[in-house]
Design an enzyme around this catalytic site. Sequence first.
Site: not given
Length: 391
Positions: A121, A200, A256
């Site tokens: 990411t 994302k 995340c």
Amino acid sequence: MAKLNITVAGLGYVGMSLAVLLARQHHVVAFDIEATRIDTVNSGGTTVADSEMERVLSEEALDLTGTLDPETAFAKADFIIVAAPTNYDDEAHYFDTSAVEKVIRQARSFNKTAFIVVKSTIPVGFTALQQKALDDDKIAFSPEFLREGKALYDNLYPSRIIVGSKSTQARQFASILREASLKPDVEILLTGSDEAEAVKLFANTYLATRISFFNELDSFGFAQGLDVQEIIQGVCADPRIGGGYNNPSFGYGGYCLPKDTKQLLANYRDIPHKLVQAVVETNEARKTFIAEQVLKLGAETIGVYRLTMKQGSDNMRSSAMHDIVKRLISEHARVVVYEPMLDADALPGTEVTDDLQSFLSKVDVVVCNRRDKELEDYKGPLFTRDIFGVD
């Protein structure tokens, strides 16, 4: 499709699951800087907790080898997947992308033609900057949408496949992922590089927003003495809202959501915004609220059951429970933690044990983010906001 040489750099949840997925059809070399991870791969094991991955590794013949040598890893690859870690730097308000940048440069030094796909990411605009800095249009970003503990399953049955490039190699890479999955009709989206990066961050921030909404609903219901389950069921019966991601927790955490929400917030810079800021702030407020409710129980010794984010996961990073323990300690509470993955002296201010029965015998109340079958026979006081028994 002909068998390809694919290198996966970085063996966390993303890299390990992709290595196993693709080694079912292609020759995959796994590269990492940690020798223990490479040894694990070469002995047929997995570097992360994932039951489906363990099953595939034990039952299927995979073309998968691990190496610490970058030349061996990169020189003959047709595709190079970068899954190096990117931690959020709270001082710089930006992802630390140094590990990803190092792998990209290292890979290109040994291989000038492979298509490099970043799965880590990253901030919006990162791929374009790398392409410009290296004068290299064979670098693309492809977001992953995986759950901890379910990473291989989510690669076998992907919700969508997105690659931030519209080149022939990007299309080929997307096809490789689809053919490796068990979902032949999965949708493929080829987008711009900035757009893929934004997908994302916005997708994870939406999930964090939904988690935060139901956590705030739970805080209200709990404080008012209401039946929260009835409220949630009534709210989610609306088809525009639906079920899923509606089970209250102590707050979102893990690899995340915390870092992605903060990175998206930083990407806004001078663009007017309120919602993303509120999501980040309310998660901290939720953990404070939970800690306060635990303290109000008046227990002499508080037992904290596991610091991992969810069942079936080995991740304690940015764990909501970990932050709650810190809050309890700051109020001078006596805390005993049951966590088999920690050493006895790993958490200053607490007693840490890996013996469940010993743990239960020492505490006046058990606090757990998620119920677990290990606690089914426990008859003492238990504090949780896990209403539906799912992650």
